[in-house]
Scaffold this motif. Structure first.
Motif, PDB file in Angstrom:
ATOM      1  N   PRO A 110      33.950  51.647  49.430  1.00 21.26           N
ATOM      2  CA  PRO A 110      33.430  51.657  47.969  1.00 21.26           C
ATOM      3  C   PRO A 110      34.673  51.401  47.072  1.00 21.26           C
ATOM      4  O   PRO A 110      34.553  50.846  46.148  1.00 21.26           O
ATOM      5  N   THR A 111      35.719  52.034  47.338  1.00 19.62           N
ATOM      6  CA  THR A 111      36.779  52.028  46.423  1.00 19.62           C
ATOM      7  C   THR A 111      37.309  50.307  46.235  1.00 19.62           C
ATOM      8  O   THR A 111      37.664  49.738  45.514  1.00 19.62           O
ATOM      9  N   ILE A 112      37.521  49.758  47.719  1.00 19.05           N
ATOM     10  CA  ILE A 112      37.946  48.359  47.584  1.00 19.05           C
ATOM     11  C   ILE A 112      36.676  47.465  47.049  1.00 19.05           C
ATOM     12  O   ILE A 112      37.067  46.599  46.103  1.00 19.05           O
ATOM     13  N   SER A 113      35.673  47.777  46.824  1.00 21.29           N
ATOM     14  CA  SER A 113      34.503  47.018  46.277  1.00 21.29           C
ATOM     15  C   SER A 113      34.602  47.376  44.665  1.00 21.29           C
ATOM     16  O   SER A 113      34.465  46.577  43.686  1.00 21.29           O
ATOM     17  N   GLN A 114      35.014  48.479  44.472  1.00 21.95           N
ATOM     18  CA  GLN A 114      35.205  48.855  42.876  1.00 21.95           C
ATOM     19  C   GLN A 114      36.589  47.839  42.188  1.00 21.95           C
ATOM     20  O   GLN A 114      36.507  47.481  41.253  1.00 21.95           O
ATOM     21  N   VAL A 115      37.607  47.891  43.321  1.00 21.25           N
ATOM     22  CA  VAL A 115      38.622  46.986  42.917  1.00 21.25           C
ATOM     23  C   VAL A 115      38.279  45.451  42.572  1.00 21.25           C
ATOM     24  O   VAL A 115      38.790  44.937  41.822  1.00 21.25           O
ATOM     25  N   TYR A 116      37.393  44.848  43.636  1.00 20.77           N
ATOM     26  CA  TYR A 116      36.981  43.697  43.463  1.00 20.77           C
ATOM     27  C   TYR A 116      36.021  43.392  42.261  1.00 20.77           C
ATOM     28  O   TYR A 116      36.105  42.598  41.560  1.00 20.77           O
ATOM     29  N   ASP A 117      35.406  44.286  41.835  1.00 22.83           N
ATOM     30  CA  ASP A 117      34.530  44.334  40.581  1.00 22.83           C
ATOM     31  C   ASP A 117      35.566  44.293  39.313  1.00 22.83           C
ATOM     32  O   ASP A 117      35.312  43.704  38.511  1.00 22.83           O
ATOM     33  N   LEU A 118      36.822  45.103  39.430  1.00 22.40           N
ATOM     34  CA  LEU A 118      37.649  45.073  38.490  1.00 22.40           C
ATOM     35  C   LEU A 118      38.340  43.624  38.182  1.00 22.40           C
ATOM     36  O   LEU A 118      38.735  43.280  37.228  1.00 22.40           O
ATOM     37  N   PHE A 119      38.873  43.355  39.633  1.00 22.69           N
ATOM     38  CA  PHE A 119      39.551  42.021  39.623  1.00 22.69           C
ATOM     39  C   PHE A 119      38.760  41.047  40.619  1.00 22.69           C
ATOM     40  O   PHE A 119      39.231  40.964  41.870  1.00 22.69           O
ATOM     41  N   PRO A 120      37.957  40.457  40.246  1.00 25.48           N
ATOM     42  CA  PRO A 120      36.911  39.481  40.891  1.00 25.48           C
ATOM     43  C   PRO A 120      37.724  38.317  41.935  1.00 25.48           C
ATOM     44  O   PRO A 120      37.458  38.235  42.880  1.00 25.48           O
ATOM     45  N   VAL A 121      38.920  37.949  41.191  1.00 28.89           N
ATOM     46  CA  VAL A 121      39.670  36.888  41.937  1.00 28.89           C
ATOM     47  C   VAL A 121      40.264  37.465  43.221  1.00 28.89           C
ATOM     48  O   VAL A 121      40.446  36.794  44.283  1.00 28.89           O
ATOM     49  N   LEU A 122      40.352  38.703  43.189  1.00 25.04           N
ATOM     50  CA  LEU A 122      41.195  39.456  44.518  1.00 25.04           C
ATOM     51  C   LEU A 122      39.809  39.192  45.610  1.00 25.04           C
ATOM     52  O   LEU A 122      40.260  39.111  46.760  1.00 25.04           O
ATOM     53  N   GLY A 123      38.628  39.485  45.355  1.00 30.55           N
ATOM     54  CA  GLY A 123      37.592  39.479  46.207  1.00 30.55           C
ATOM     55  C   GLY A 123      37.447  38.117  46.814  1.00 30.55           C
ATOM     56  O   GLY A 123      37.111  37.953  47.956  1.00 30.55           O
ATOM     57  N   ASP A 124      37.704  37.011  45.908  1.00 28.51           N
ATOM     58  CA  ASP A 124      37.650  35.742  46.575  1.00 28.51           C
ATOM     59  C   ASP A 124      38.623  35.506  47.225  1.00 28.51           C
ATOM     60  O   ASP A 124      38.773  34.576  48.193  1.00 28.51           O
ATOM     61  N   LYS A 125      40.012  35.928  47.259  1.00 28.07           N
ATOM     62  CA  LYS A 125      40.990  35.764  47.910  1.00 28.07           C
ATOM     63  C   LYS A 125      41.486  36.949  48.976  1.00 28.07           C
ATOM     64  O   LYS A 125      42.677  37.082  49.492  1.00 28.07           O
ATOM     65  N   ARG A 126      40.472  37.741  49.357  1.00 23.81           N
ATOM     66  CA  ARG A 126      40.690  38.954  50.211  1.00 23.81           C
ATOM     67  C   ARG A 126      41.342  38.705  51.382  1.00 23.81           C
ATOM     68  O   ARG A 126      42.115  39.425  51.746  1.00 23.81           O
ATOM     69  N   ARG A 127      41.182  37.560  51.829  1.00 21.69           N
ATOM     70  CA  ARG A 127      41.892  37.267  53.370  1.00 21.69           C
ATOM     71  C   ARG A 127      43.114  36.449  53.123  1.00 21.69           C
ATOM     72  O   ARG A 127      43.979  36.261  54.129  1.00 21.69           O
ATOM     73  N   GLN A 128      43.668  36.245  51.806  1.00 17.97           N
ATOM     74  CA  GLN A 128      44.775  35.380  51.684  1.00 17.97           C
ATOM     75  C   GLN A 128      45.761  36.229  51.703  1.00 17.97           C
ATOM     76  O   GLN A 128      45.979  37.312  51.124  1.00 17.97           O
TER      77      GLN A 128
END
Length: 243
Positions: free
Chosen positions: A121-139
């Motif tokens: 859930p905290t990782i999801s919150q970070v991705y909500d705060l920084f959407p570009v990180l969600g897009d690049k999570r595997r990079q």
């Protein structure tokens, strides 16, 4: 002028009357910095003013010869940096603040090393705060731009679920557009109730978002006030903001 004699119980984090340095030389001289719950506090001043040294002292990376550090009213002066993280502090240094070979998501997972609960859930919150990180999570983090790496570093710090987030020059080396975006995200972090204490080279822009500002000169407090009051102070404008 704010809080001529600050009370530790009013502050989420307070370094009061700090004196110390490296070896026999003191860099900080009766220096006081802190942030109240949900506040953004900014430390500014000329090069060599002791800004980053003050942050390191508060985080336990610099032994003090005088003064006290409290977290949520608790004396943590004798605690190690690792123990301070366990108590609720998170510190993002200016450089070398990501694991470049690890993916974005692996960096975030590393930030949760002290936790034993479900961190998703905290990782999801970070991705909500920084959407570009969600897009690049595997990079790999090392392949990201400077501004994106800063987002990874802040996100990893937030994985500890801190009550206080400390940032040392978070916008160093990034473009003005990226700086504005990072400041917007820092405001969002503070709105969640996390207190923010940061050193920033872009003094004018930082004071614009600051509830509290500290101007340090040669390891001493020169001015302490609200961000807006410091921006309006003729001496501060002339000496530190370019007029």
């Amino acid at each position: 002028m704010l809080d001529a004699a600050p009370a530790a119980t009013d502050y989420a984090l307070l370094g009061a009357g700090m004196t110390g340095g490296y070896g026999a030389a003191d860099i900080l001289h009766d220096c006081t910095i802190g942030t109240k719950p949900g506040e953004i506090a900014v430390i500014v001043g000329p090069n060599g003013a002791g800004k980053s040294t003050a942050m390191k002292a508060v985080f336990g990376m610099l032994p003090l010869r005088g003064g006290i550090v409290t977290l949520n009213g608790k004396d943590i002066t004798a605690l190690s940096p690792q123990a301070r993280v366990a108590e609720g502090m998170a510190f993002v240094p200016q450089v070398n603040n990501v694991f470049r070979a690890l993916s974005v998501e692996e960096n975030l997972e590393m930030g949760a090393f002290l936790r034993r609960d479900d961190v998703r859930p905290t990782i999801s919150q970070v991705y909500d705060l920084f959407p570009v990180l969600g897009d690049k999570r595997r990079q790999p983090a090392g392949e990201l731009s400077g501004g994106q790496r800063q987002q990874v570093a802040v996100g990893r710090a937030l994985m500890t679920q801190p009550s206080v987030l400390m940032l040392d020059e978070p916008t160093a080396g990034v473009s003005p557009i990226v700086m504005d975006e990072l400041f917007d995200r820092i405001i969002e972090v503070a709105r969640t109730g996390i207190s923010v204490l940061m050193v920033e080279q872009n003094a004018r822009q930082a004071l614009e978002i600051a509830d509290r500002g500290y101007v340090l000169v040669q390891g001493r407090n020169r001015h302490t006030d609200t961000g807006s009051a410091l921006l309006a102070d003729p001496d501060v404008r002339r000496s530190f903001l370019g007029g």
